[in-house]
Design a protein around this motif. Structure first.
Motif, PDB file in Angstrom:
ATOM      1  N   ASP A  52       0.817  -1.216   0.000  1.00 42.14           N
ATOM      2  CA  ASP A  52       0.000   0.000   0.000  1.00 42.14           C
ATOM      3  C   ASP A  52       0.854   1.270   0.000  1.00 42.14           C
ATOM      4  O   ASP A  52       0.320   2.371  -0.160  1.00 42.14           O
ATOM      5  N   PHE A  53       2.160   1.136   0.191  1.00 42.70           N
ATOM      6  CA  PHE A  53       3.026   2.313   0.255  1.00 42.70           C
ATOM      7  C   PHE A  53       3.079   3.042  -1.088  1.00 42.70           C
ATOM      8  O   PHE A  53       3.166   2.416  -2.144  1.00 42.70           O
ATOM      9  N   THR A  54       3.058   4.361  -1.021  1.00 44.35           N
ATOM     10  CA  THR A  54       3.315   5.178  -2.200  1.00 44.35           C
ATOM     11  C   THR A  54       4.824   5.217  -2.441  1.00 44.35           C
ATOM     12  O   THR A  54       5.607   4.878  -1.544  1.00 44.35           O
ATOM     13  N   PRO A  55       5.271   5.649  -3.620  1.00 41.22           N
ATOM     14  CA  PRO A  55       6.718   5.767  -3.857  1.00 41.22           C
ATOM     15  C   PRO A  55       7.409   6.660  -2.827  1.00 41.22           C
ATOM     16  O   PRO A  55       8.540   6.381  -2.409  1.00 41.22           O
ATOM     17  N   VAL A  56       6.739   7.723  -2.404  1.00 38.79           N
ATOM     18  CA  VAL A  56       7.328   8.616  -1.393  1.00 38.79           C
ATOM     19  C   VAL A  56       7.462   7.881  -0.060  1.00 38.79           C
ATOM     20  O   VAL A  56       8.458   8.038   0.654  1.00 38.79           O
ATOM     21  N   GLU A  57       6.463   7.073   0.279  1.00 37.09           N
ATOM     22  CA  GLU A  57       6.526   6.305   1.524  1.00 37.09           C
ATOM     23  C   GLU A  57       7.620   5.243   1.471  1.00 37.09           C
ATOM     24  O   GLU A  57       8.290   4.979   2.479  1.00 37.09           O
ATOM     25  N   VAL A  58       7.810   4.639   0.317  1.00 34.25           N
ATOM     26  CA  VAL A  58       8.908   3.680   0.158  1.00 34.25           C
ATOM     27  C   VAL A  58      10.239   4.360   0.457  1.00 34.25           C
ATOM     28  O   VAL A  58      11.087   3.823   1.179  1.00 34.25           O
ATOM     29  N   SER A  59      10.415   5.554  -0.085  1.00 34.87           N
ATOM     30  CA  SER A  59      11.650   6.306   0.138  1.00 34.87           C
ATOM     31  C   SER A  59      11.818   6.664   1.613  1.00 34.87           C
ATOM     32  O   SER A  59      12.905   6.524   2.181  1.00 34.87           O
ATOM     33  N   ASP A  60      10.738   7.113   2.246  1.00 31.83           N
ATOM     34  CA  ASP A  60      10.799   7.492   3.657  1.00 31.83           C
ATOM     35  C   ASP A  60      11.046   6.277   4.556  1.00 31.83           C
ATOM     36  O   ASP A  60      11.729   6.369   5.572  1.00 31.83           O
ATOM     37  N   TYR A  61      10.463   5.156   4.174  1.00 33.16           N
ATOM     38  CA  TYR A  61      10.673   3.911   4.924  1.00 33.16           C
ATOM     39  C   TYR A  61      12.137   3.492   4.844  1.00 33.16           C
ATOM     40  O   TYR A  61      12.747   3.097   5.853  1.00 33.16           O
ATOM     41  N   ALA A  62      12.720   3.601   3.650  1.00 33.83           N
ATOM     42  CA  ALA A  62      14.142   3.267   3.473  1.00 33.83           C
ATOM     43  C   ALA A  62      15.015   4.180   4.336  1.00 33.83           C
ATOM     44  O   ALA A  62      15.976   3.725   4.978  1.00 33.83           O
ATOM     45  N   LYS A  63      14.678   5.477   4.373  1.00 33.24           N
ATOM     46  CA  LYS A  63      15.431   6.423   5.207  1.00 33.24           C
ATOM     47  C   LYS A  63      15.328   6.053   6.678  1.00 33.24           C
ATOM     48  O   LYS A  63      16.308   6.125   7.431  1.00 33.24           O
ATOM     49  N   THR A  64      14.144   5.649   7.102  1.00 35.11           N
ATOM     50  CA  THR A  64      13.932   5.269   8.500  1.00 35.11           C
ATOM     51  C   THR A  64      14.753   4.033   8.849  1.00 35.11           C
ATOM     52  O   THR A  64      15.363   3.964   9.922  1.00 35.11           O
ATOM     53  N   LEU A  65      14.765   3.056   7.946  1.00 29.74           N
ATOM     54  CA  LEU A  65      15.550   1.834   8.171  1.00 29.74           C
ATOM     55  C   LEU A  65      17.034   2.152   8.294  1.00 29.74           C
ATOM     56  O   LEU A  65      17.720   1.640   9.189  1.00 29.74           O
ATOM     57  N   LYS A  66      17.523   2.982   7.406  1.00 31.04           N
ATOM     58  CA  LYS A  66      18.948   3.324   7.436  1.00 31.04           C
ATOM     59  C   LYS A  66      19.294   4.093   8.699  1.00 31.04           C
ATOM     60  O   LYS A  66      20.312   3.814   9.359  1.00 31.04           O
ATOM     61  N   GLU A  67      18.450   5.050   9.062  1.00 30.13           N
ATOM     62  CA  GLU A  67      18.724   5.881  10.233  1.00 30.13           C
ATOM     63  C   GLU A  67      18.668   5.063  11.513  1.00 30.13           C
ATOM     64  O   GLU A  67      19.545   5.179  12.380  1.00 30.13           O
ATOM     65  N   LEU A  68      17.662   4.216  11.649  1.00 30.72           N
ATOM     66  CA  LEU A  68      17.516   3.424  12.874  1.00 30.72           C
ATOM     67  C   LEU A  68      18.645   2.418  13.026  1.00 30.72           C
ATOM     68  O   LEU A  68      19.237   2.293  14.111  1.00 30.72           O
TER      69      LEU A  68
END
Length: 351
Positions: free
Chosen positions: A249-265
């Motif tokens: 259900d993620f939009t392309p923007v959400e995919v990008s934000d999710y990737a950023k969250t994974l990397k940061e965490l």
């Protein structure tokens, strides 16, 4: 009579996702990380290991050869925990003590990158986005199979978590039944949604953001926090701000934000003790049983075992095995530490 203080006094916390309690004993370790960070011998791995059965072009244990993949690579696990074969079985309704039933499923391995020497926090955002897109494809692909009702995406990072190969990879186990913990979560999410008309995590996240005590990362589309009911010392959970039920259900923007969250965490994790931080992580999302599941709200658990240093692990023994889960450091204290750490990986600071 003394007033209760959750920062100092023993108490129990309730986990509404699985309807269980955890004992918290903050007086045993108020701030166990002070003065405890340490340098450890860093393992240096090559970009390509000719002996690794997950590296591009190498031959795996079953004799099959990996392609010269340049991005993510997925294959059926050579030592699968589940099999697709359909078996004849007649259940005995009178059986109680020796009840069993066959379980069908598919087990796959997801190589995150062709680079043998990287872990998730050391990858660039484009690579992590490709991992997320691969998870999306696999969830949808496996979920279309008629006997698959649950798709579990997870990663075991580090030898201490039983990972048998250091090449960056995760696994997917898809099966016909809902696993025990997923079933418990399903029941609790469903009951809450029927009563309140909103997802449990939507309301929980709203209150967590208001309190702002356990938030580690907060961006436009995702929040990473230490759950109020966390068991492991540095346990965290990523929750989507939009109450979507599944990763597709993620939009392309959400995919990008999710990737950023994974990397940061995961970078913050490595920065706790300046070492590759071990953990088990996994995505919880709607079953793939062709039914609507508005009660489900996408979230991802991280369960790291380290406690006081890069070599001291939290064990679930004794009371935890006989009674209930227990922790010393409060979720608020571990969130405070993780939040204060840099989002830039400690190795990248020297570049």
């Amino acid at each position: 009579m003394k007033e209760f203080n959750h920062n100092n006094d023993p108490h129990r916390r309730y986990n509404p996702l699985i309807n269980e309690w955890v004992l918290v004993s903050p007086h045993r370790a108020t701030r166990p990380w002070q003065g405890q960070t340490e340098e450890v011998n860093q393992e240096t791995r090559p970009e390509f290991d000719p002996t690794c059965y997950l590296c591009p072009g190498n031959v795996r244990a079953n004799g099959e050869q990996n392609p010269a993949y340049e991005s993510t690579y997925v294959f059926d696990n050579d030592f699968a925990a589940l099999k697709q074969e359909e078996l004849h079985f007649e259940e005995n309704p009178d059986e109680f003590f020796f009840k069993a039933q066959p379980e069908r499923g598919i087990s796959r391995v997801v190589c995150f990158s062709p680079r043998h020497d990287l872990t998730l926090p050391e990858m660039d955002l484009e690579t992590i986005e490709n991992v997320v897109k691969t998870w999306q494809f696999q969830y949808e692909d496996l979920g279309k199979i008629d006997f698959i009702n649950h798709v579990q995406i997870f990663e075991n990072k580090g030898a201490i978590m039983g990972c048998s190969n250091p090449h960056p990879h995760g696994q997917i186990w898809a099966q016909s039944s809902l696993p025990t913990l997923v079933r418990k979560t399903q029941d609790n999410l469903s009951a809450y949604y029927q009563k309140h008309g909103k997802t449990l995590l939507e309301n929980y996240l709203e209150q967590e953001l208001e309190k702002n005590e356990r938030i580690v990362i907060d961006n436009e589309h995702f929040v990473a926090l230490v759950p109020f009911w966390a068991i492991w010392p540095f346990e965290t959970m990523i929750i989507s701000k939009r109450p979507v039920s599944k990763i597709t259900d993620f939009t392309p923007v959400e995919v990008s934000d999710y990737a950023k969250t994974l990397k940061e965490l995961t970078s913050k994790y490595d920065n706790v003790f300046n070492t590759s931080f071990p953990y088990s992580s996994g995505i919880h999302q709607a079953p793939t049983d062709a039914k609507e599941h508005p009660e489900w709200h996408f979230h991802m658990h991280f369960y790291p075992p380290l406690l006081r240093s890069a070599s001291v692990k939290k064990f679930m023994v004794g009371y935890e095995m006989m009674g209930e889960s227990q922790r010393d450091i409060t979720p608020e204290k571990s969130a405070e530490l993780l939040r204060s750490l840099s989002s830039v990986h400690y190795k990248a600071k020297d570049v």
